[in-house]
Scaffold this motif. Structure first.
Motif, PDB file in Angstrom:
ATOM      1  N   LYS A   1      17.635 -70.612   0.497  1.00  0.00           N
ATOM      2  CA  LYS A   1      16.203 -70.625   0.241  1.00  0.00           C
ATOM      3  C   LYS A   1      15.498 -69.359   0.740  1.00  0.00           C
ATOM      4  O   LYS A   1      15.614 -69.003   1.909  1.00  0.00           O
ATOM      5  CB  LYS A   1      15.573 -71.842   0.911  1.00  0.00           C
ATOM      6  N   GLY A   2      14.760 -68.712  -0.169  1.00  0.00           N
ATOM      7  CA  GLY A   2      13.956 -67.555   0.207  1.00  0.00           C
ATOM      8  C   GLY A   2      14.724 -66.264   0.363  1.00  0.00           C
ATOM      9  O   GLY A   2      14.118 -65.221   0.642  1.00  0.00           O
ATOM     10  N   VAL A   3      16.037 -66.287   0.190  1.00  0.00           N
ATOM     11  CA  VAL A   3      16.841 -65.084   0.413  1.00  0.00           C
ATOM     12  C   VAL A   3      16.447 -63.962  -0.545  1.00  0.00           C
ATOM     13  O   VAL A   3      16.307 -62.804  -0.158  1.00  0.00           O
ATOM     14  CB  VAL A   3      18.346 -65.400   0.292  1.00  0.00           C
ATOM     15  N   GLY A   4      16.264 -64.309  -1.838  1.00  0.00           N
ATOM     16  CA  GLY A   4      15.938 -63.280  -2.817  1.00  0.00           C
ATOM     17  C   GLY A   4      14.681 -62.528  -2.460  1.00  0.00           C
ATOM     18  O   GLY A   4      14.658 -61.284  -2.452  1.00  0.00           O
TER      19      GLY A   4
ATOM     20  N   PRO B   1      16.084 -70.089  11.665  1.00  0.00           N
ATOM     21  CA  PRO B   1      16.427 -71.311  10.923  1.00  0.00           C
ATOM     22  C   PRO B   1      16.397 -71.120   9.418  1.00  0.00           C
ATOM     23  O   PRO B   1      17.065 -71.836   8.684  1.00  0.00           O
ATOM     24  CB  PRO B   1      15.372 -72.320  11.380  1.00  0.00           C
ATOM     25  N   ASP B   2      15.591 -70.150   8.930  1.00  0.00           N
ATOM     26  CA  ASP B   2      15.497 -69.922   7.484  1.00  0.00           C
ATOM     27  C   ASP B   2      14.947 -68.523   7.228  1.00  0.00           C
ATOM     28  O   ASP B   2      14.623 -67.766   8.149  1.00  0.00           O
ATOM     29  CB  ASP B   2      14.632 -70.992   6.809  1.00  0.00           C
ATOM     30  N   SER B   3      14.813 -68.197   5.944  1.00  0.00           N
ATOM     31  CA  SER B   3      14.371 -66.855   5.546  1.00  0.00           C
ATOM     32  C   SER B   3      12.906 -66.608   5.898  1.00  0.00           C
ATOM     33  O   SER B   3      12.522 -65.463   6.182  1.00  0.00           O
ATOM     34  CB  SER B   3      14.588 -66.661   4.044  1.00  0.00           C
ATOM     35  N   VAL B   4      12.082 -67.641   5.851  1.00  0.00           N
ATOM     36  CA  VAL B   4      10.666 -67.467   6.182  1.00  0.00           C
ATOM     37  C   VAL B   4      10.510 -67.036   7.637  1.00  0.00           C
ATOM     38  O   VAL B   4       9.721 -66.136   7.958  1.00  0.00           O
ATOM     39  CB  VAL B   4       9.875 -68.761   5.901  1.00  0.00           C
ATOM     40  N   PHE B   5      11.255 -67.675   8.535  1.00  0.00           N
ATOM     41  CA  PHE B   5      11.203 -67.303   9.956  1.00  0.00           C
ATOM     42  C   PHE B   5      11.627 -65.847  10.128  1.00  0.00           C
ATOM     43  O   PHE B   5      10.969 -65.065  10.826  1.00  0.00           O
ATOM     44  CB  PHE B   5      12.115 -68.228  10.752  1.00  0.00           C
ATOM     45  N   ALA B   6      12.743 -65.458   9.487  1.00  0.00           N
ATOM     46  CA  ALA B   6      13.229 -64.078   9.607  1.00  0.00           C
ATOM     47  C   ALA B   6      12.228 -63.097   9.019  1.00  0.00           C
ATOM     48  O   ALA B   6      11.986 -62.020   9.590  1.00  0.00           O
ATOM     49  CB  ALA B   6      14.583 -63.941   8.905  1.00  0.00           C
ATOM     50  N   ALA B   7      11.623 -63.448   7.884  1.00  0.00           N
ATOM     51  CA  ALA B   7      10.653 -62.561   7.249  1.00  0.00           C
ATOM     52  C   ALA B   7       9.414 -62.383   8.118  1.00  0.00           C
ATOM     53  O   ALA B   7       8.845 -61.283   8.204  1.00  0.00           O
ATOM     54  CB  ALA B   7      10.274 -63.099   5.875  1.00  0.00           C
ATOM     55  N   SER B   8       8.979 -63.452   8.770  1.00  0.00           N
ATOM     56  CA  SER B   8       7.806 -63.360   9.655  1.00  0.00           C
ATOM     57  C   SER B   8       8.087 -62.391  10.805  1.00  0.00           C
ATOM     58  O   SER B   8       7.234 -61.568  11.169  1.00  0.00           O
ATOM     59  CB  SER B   8       7.455 -64.745  10.196  1.00  0.00           C
ATOM     60  N   HIS B   9       9.268 -62.487  11.373  1.00  0.00           N
ATOM     61  CA  HIS B   9       9.638 -61.561  12.440  1.00  0.00           C
ATOM     62  C   HIS B   9       9.715 -60.131  11.898  1.00  0.00           C
ATOM     63  O   HIS B   9       9.242 -59.185  12.535  1.00  0.00           O
ATOM     64  CB  HIS B   9      10.982 -61.959  13.044  1.00  0.00           C
ATOM     65  N   ALA B  10      10.300 -59.962  10.700  1.00  0.00           N
ATOM     66  CA  ALA B  10      10.426 -58.627  10.120  1.00  0.00           C
ATOM     67  C   ALA B  10       9.057 -58.004   9.862  1.00  0.00           C
ATOM     68  O   ALA B  10       8.866 -56.798  10.055  1.00  0.00           O
ATOM     69  CB  ALA B  10      11.234 -58.697   8.825  1.00  0.00           C
ATOM     70  N   ALA B  11       8.092 -58.833   9.432  1.00  0.00           N
ATOM     71  CA  ALA B  11       6.743 -58.319   9.201  1.00  0.00           C
ATOM     72  C   ALA B  11       6.106 -57.875  10.517  1.00  0.00           C
ATOM     73  O   ALA B  11       5.445 -56.834  10.585  1.00  0.00           O
ATOM     74  CB  ALA B  11       5.893 -59.389   8.519  1.00  0.00           C
TER      75      ALA B  11
ATOM     76  N   VAL C   1      23.358 -72.047  11.475  1.00  0.00           N
ATOM     77  CA  VAL C   1      23.980 -73.108  10.664  1.00  0.00           C
ATOM     78  C   VAL C   1      24.889 -74.014  11.490  1.00  0.00           C
ATOM     79  O   VAL C   1      25.423 -74.977  10.961  1.00  0.00           O
ATOM     80  CB  VAL C   1      24.800 -72.495   9.502  1.00  0.00           C
ATOM     81  N   ASN C   2      25.058 -73.705  12.772  1.00  0.00           N
ATOM     82  CA  ASN C   2      25.999 -74.471  13.589  1.00  0.00           C
ATOM     83  C   ASN C   2      25.270 -75.056  14.804  1.00  0.00           C
ATOM     84  O   ASN C   2      24.968 -74.344  15.758  1.00  0.00           O
ATOM     85  CB  ASN C   2      27.149 -73.574  14.056  1.00  0.00           C
TER      86      ASN C   2
ATOM     87  N   VAL D   1      15.485 -77.437  -5.913  1.00  0.00           N
ATOM     88  CA  VAL D   1      16.824 -77.494  -6.513  1.00  0.00           C
ATOM     89  C   VAL D   1      17.935 -77.484  -5.492  1.00  0.00           C
ATOM     90  O   VAL D   1      19.085 -77.710  -5.828  1.00  0.00           O
ATOM     91  CB  VAL D   1      17.017 -76.296  -7.477  1.00  0.00           C
ATOM     92  N   LEU D   2      17.607 -77.242  -4.226  1.00  0.00           N
ATOM     93  CA  LEU D   2      18.638 -77.172  -3.204  1.00  0.00           C
ATOM     94  C   LEU D   2      18.425 -78.215  -2.132  1.00  0.00           C
ATOM     95  O   LEU D   2      17.277 -78.552  -1.808  1.00  0.00           O
ATOM     96  CB  LEU D   2      18.635 -75.797  -2.518  1.00  0.00           C
ATOM     97  N   PRO D   3      19.489 -78.733  -1.540  1.00  0.00           N
ATOM     98  CA  PRO D   3      19.360 -79.601  -0.367  1.00  0.00           C
ATOM     99  C   PRO D   3      18.869 -78.795   0.808  1.00  0.00           C
ATOM    100  O   PRO D   3      18.973 -77.566   0.808  1.00  0.00           O
ATOM    101  CB  PRO D   3      20.772 -80.138  -0.153  1.00  0.00           C
ATOM    102  N   GLY D   4      18.356 -79.420   1.837  1.00  0.00           N
ATOM    103  CA  GLY D   4      17.856 -78.727   3.005  1.00  0.00           C
ATOM    104  C   GLY D   4      18.920 -77.876   3.649  1.00  0.00           C
ATOM    105  O   GLY D   4      20.062 -78.251   3.717  1.00  0.00           O
ATOM    106  N   ALA D   5      18.520 -76.694   4.070  1.00  0.00           N
ATOM    107  CA  ALA D   5      19.443 -75.763   4.717  1.00  0.00           C
ATOM    108  C   ALA D   5      18.853 -75.262   6.006  1.00  0.00           C
ATOM    109  O   ALA D   5      17.647 -75.221   6.162  1.00  0.00           O
ATOM    110  CB  ALA D   5      19.766 -74.590   3.802  1.00  0.00           C
TER     111      ALA D   5
END
Length: 476
Positions: free
Chosen positions: A293-296, A439-449, A411-412, A472-476
């Motif tokens: 999710k959000g990787v693209g 935990p996800d791409s949004v968290f990483a993107a917020s830090h990157a910003a 993931v672990n 379309v995807l299960p929770g990740a």
């Protein structure tokens, strides 16, 4: 282990290379004589003559014969015919989450790992269409103003077909096995032409070749084209077989580079479970797989950078074999994820699904990338499932000034793993670099910003991308 034998040449190969005791042979009518069938049965083989003739060129007839031969749940080895039939493919594969026992899963794992075994190779050896020209499969290379790195492989068949979103699992399985069973050409001469210069090398045992080209003039930023040819192989026009390789040189506007894992970072592969990874690859393709999710949107934001037009280069380092280069590039393009050089793993098919450590491979490839760009800093992206945090920490130890930040997708949840990650985070922080457990791409993107790596306006697109994927995807 059942064999589906449709032609006389397939029968001759199977009988000469497969031990009769315990073998289950399903043979087309008229392929073997009554005496030959009697001799096989006397030697301990279980011989079934098909009730009606199966045309090896008709996929529907072949599928029905495979289903009949696989009623006991075993994989069925199928000879390679003249049509687009699958080489040595298992006809039955259980999916993760079904009611299959652990023992059956383990047995299937071993059967999948044997796809390049002696039995399969023997059954296929004499059945390929004759007169095929070798083909060159170029990979995406990279370089700088002073040198280019180009890699590829020479194969003796060109049976890879395009896949589509409506392909069946059977079609996906066929395509996977065609790639895994491709026949390499060792000792082939390969020439590379760039800026009026020619360079020559010879393929290794796996059919691989590589060039480090030092051009006569500085190379500008952007994708560069290197002409490749096989001087000893002629096409229908009588000229050497030729193709083109592309090599990326970072743009002058690039402020940093990105090195990302693929397995369980960009694309869900369940690489920690080789059986489930094999089943995922077999039942899907680049059109039907989805990124995390959000990787693209996150990777596009990193490519554009805070300035919006930085054109920061993206590299992918994966434990996947080079056999999957084409599907992975197609996946990136279809999902709108920035395409860049992929550095994959040289594996024989026998090793593809083995439970081996791939840490050294990734570290070596990252070292290769960094050696081409000693003055560039990099963002490293991976996941906590395998060894990415340990590998990236080792990169920081060796090149502390070249790592800008590390993003690890969490993931672990195992407490022991979390404790180990806390130690790595502390070690990396002591060098002035950050290891962020996201935990996800949004968290990483917020830090990157916040760090000035991407423009803050890009956060909305990452959130939107993640929401679309949630449907379309299960929770990740």
């Amino acid at each position: 282990m059942p064999f589906l034998i449709l032609t006389r040449s397939g029968f001759d190969d199977a009988v000469s290379n497969v031990g009769a005791p315990g073998a289950a042979l399903h043979i087309n009518p008229g392929v073997a004589s009554d005496d030959e069938v009697a001799a096989l049965r006397a030697a301990g083989a279980v011989v079934h003559i098909l009730p009606s003739m199966v045309d090896p060129k008709k996929t529907d007839q072949v599928e029905l014969a495979l289903q009949a031969a696989a009623r006991d749940g075993d994989p069925v080895w199928l000879e390679r015919g003249t049509a687009a039939t699958p080489p040595a493919a298992p006809a039955v594969a259980h999916e993760p989450g079904d009611n299959t026992s652990a023992e059956e899963h383990e047995a299937l794992h071993h059967r999948l790992a044997r796809t390049a075994g002696a039995v399969a190779r023997a059954a296929l050896r004499g059945l390929s269409p004759g007169g095929r020209q070798p083909m060159t499969v170029p990979y995406l290379g990279f370089g700088n103003a002073g040198k280019l790195w180009v890699k590829g492989r020479v194969l003796d068949e060109s049976i890879f077909r395009e896949q589509a979103g409506d392909d069946s699992r059977w079609s996906n399985l066929m395509a996977l096995y065609q790639r895994l069973e491709s026949d390499e050409v060792a000792g082939a001469r390969v020439r590379a032409h760039f800026q009026g210069q020619s360079h020559e090398t010879v393929t290794d045992r796996g059919g691989y070749f590589s060039f480090e080209i030092v051009p006569t003039q500085p190379v500008p930023g952007g994708w560069q084209t290197v002409e490749l040819e096989l001087p000893d192989s002629r096409g229908e026009d009588g000229q050497p077989v030729r193709t083109k390789a592309e090599a990326m040189v970072p743009a002058p506007t690039a402020r940093f580079g990105i090195i990302s894992d693929i397995d369980d970072t960009v694309l869900w592969t369940n690489v920690t479970n080789k059986l489930n990874m094999a089943l995922m690859l077999a039942r899907s393709n680049a059109h039907t797989r989805k990124p995390f999710k959000g990787v693209g949107a996150f990777y596009r934001a990193l490519r554009h950078g805070a300035g919006g037009n930085e054109d920061n280069p993206v590299f992918y380092v994966s434990s996947s074999p080079w056999h999957l280069f084409g599907p992975l590039v197609e996946f990136l393009r279809l999902q709108g994820i920035p395409v860049g050089p992929l550095l994959l793993r040289e594996l024989g098919v026998r090793e593809v699904f083995k439970l081996t450590s791939h840490g050294n491979h990734k570290l070596e490839k990252i070292e290769l990338i960094l050696s081409y760009y000693p003055d560039m800093q990099f963002v490293l992206i991976g996941d906590s499932g395998e060894q990415d945090p340990e590998i990236y920490t080792e990169v920081v130890r060796r090149h502390p000034k070249q790592v800008k930040v590390i993003y690890i997708r969490d993931v672990n949840p195992d407490p022991a793993r979390i404790e180990a990650l806390d130690k790595l985070i502390a070690e990396v922080s002591a060098t002035g670099t950050q290891l962020i457990l996201a935990p996800d791409s949004v968290f990483a993107a917020s830090h990157a910003a916040a760090e000035g790596l991407i423009h803050v306006d890009r956060l909305a697109s990452v959130r939107s991308d993640k929401k679309e994927d949630d449907s379309v995807l299960p929770g990740a």
